[in-house]
Design an enzyme around this catalytic site. Structure first.
Site, short mmCIF file in Angstrom:
data_model
loop_
_atom_site.label_atom_id
_atom_site.label_comp_id
_atom_site.label_asym_id
_atom_site.label_seq_id
_atom_site.Cartn_x
_atom_site.Cartn_y
_atom_site.Cartn_z
CE LYS A 176 -3.73 2.12 2.59
NZ LYS A 176 -4.46 2.25 3.82
NE ARG A 224 -6.03 10.40 3.25
CZ ARG A 224 -4.94 10.59 2.95
NH1 ARG A 224 -4.52 11.80 2.70
NH2 ARG A 224 -3.93 9.65 2.68
CD GLU A 238 6.03 -3.88 3.79
OE1 GLU A 238 5.45 -4.74 4.32
OE2 GLU A 238 6.56 -2.89 4.46
CE LYS A 240 -6.50 1.97 -0.67
NZ LYS A 240 -7.23 2.00 0.47
#
Length: 326
Positions: free
Chosen positions: A198, A208, A235, A250
């Site tokens: 991400k 947001r 990751e 993402k």
């Protein structure tokens, strides 16, 4: 005149031929619909930066979930917006908190006809807007946050989630959540879709607004650096080793190379999230008459699928499913 022996254009001559030889296909079951549910709403509230997307009431969420199941979508990903926030994000683990009751609502509506997923992160629930609890100096305390994630994972499982999506990018989050789920009786029934890579992206802006974010500053100390591809794969590899059943990249658009490399390298399903900024750009350009909206939507999704994602989270999921079915 000498003519070429090979004429690739013969396989593009009409729509029927193009369909016959198409290498990449979309199906409604490939798509997951992200949805926002806000505590206290009596009716859906439009999100100005994401035309056509709403903060749902509990009732309208049930209707959206029922429609998604009827269209044959692969799943629905829930994000909760509480009426009150605090430093610990306590609403995330409250059985009566908006996300947990929304999960229960949706599960009661669709049963097992649709994979009910829930975002597992604290950012919507904290008054500072970060994805974890803070130290006195304002930095995110990774290890203290892990216990909150473990508790949140169990709460979501108890509410009825089929799948939880840890998205906070804390080191060790998947292992801690998997252990908590297993020890609470959810070893076989609740899976983990890990936001493995991400990135700290500029394209999250409309999100947001969608979640009434309280964030001040940024999340660059825990989300991925956009300059790094190999680090994203590392990751993902760690998340798989810790017990992730599915891993996600993402955003999707600017990170198709990471999607492709992950699909080539790992033998678990790869998901990609077509995020709010990607949605807003296409909708905005189409509203100005600069692009063909419907073609751009399908082309963008095909690019993600072609890169190797077998699961795509997109705000157009229901609309595209209707198009594909027709």
């Amino acid at each position: 005149m000498s003519f070429p022996a090979h004429r690739p254009r013969r396989l593009r001559v009409n729509p029927a031929v193009r369909r016959l030889v198409g290498e990449t296909r979309l199906h409604p079951s490939d798509l997951v619909l992200p949805v926002f549910v806000k505590e206290g709403l009596a009716e859906p509230h439009p999100i100005s930066s994401m035309p056509g997307v709403y903060q749902h009431s509990r009732e309208s969420l049930r209707k959206a979930a029922s429609e998604a199941a009827g269209l044959g979508l692969g799943g629905i990903m829930l994000f909760g917006i509480p009426a009150a926030k605090d430093a610990e994000g306590s609403g995330a683990t409250d059985p009566d908190g908006i996300l947990n009751v929304a999960v229960a609502d949706v599960r009661a509506e669709v049963g097992d006809d649709l994979v009910v997923m829930a975002d597992l992160c604290l950012d919507e629930f904290t008054d500072h807007g970060h994805c974890g609890v803070l130290r006195p100096d304002g930095s995110v305390d990774n290890d203290a946050t892990l216990q909150r994630y473990a508790d949140m994972g169990v709460a979501l499982a108890q509410a009825g989630a089929h799948m939880v999506g840890p998205s906070g990018m804390m080191d060790g989050q998947v292992a801690v959540i998997r252990k908590a789920l297993d020890s609470s009786g959810f070893a076989e029934s609740v899976s983990i879709l890990a936001y493995g890579a991400k990135y700290a992206s500029a394209f999250y802006g409309p999100f947001r607004e969608a979640v009434d974010s309280s964030l001040e500053g940024d999340r660059r100390t825990y989300q991925q650096d956009p300059a790094n591809g190999r680090d994203g794969l590392r990751e993902i590899e760690l998340d798989i080793a810790e017990g992730a059943d599915i891993v996600m990249v993402k955003p999707a658009m600017s990170y198709l190379d990471v999607v492709a490399r992950a699909a080539d390298r790992f033998d678990v399903p790869i998901a990609a999230y077509q995020i709010s900024g990607e949605y807003a750009m296409i909708e905005g350009a189409a509203a100005n008459g600069w692009i063909d909206r419907d073609r751009a939507i399908l082309e963008s999704l095909l690019s993600i699928r072609r890169a190797g994602a077998s699961i795509i989270l997109t705000y157009w999921a229901s609309e595209v499913a209707q198009t594909l079915r027709s």
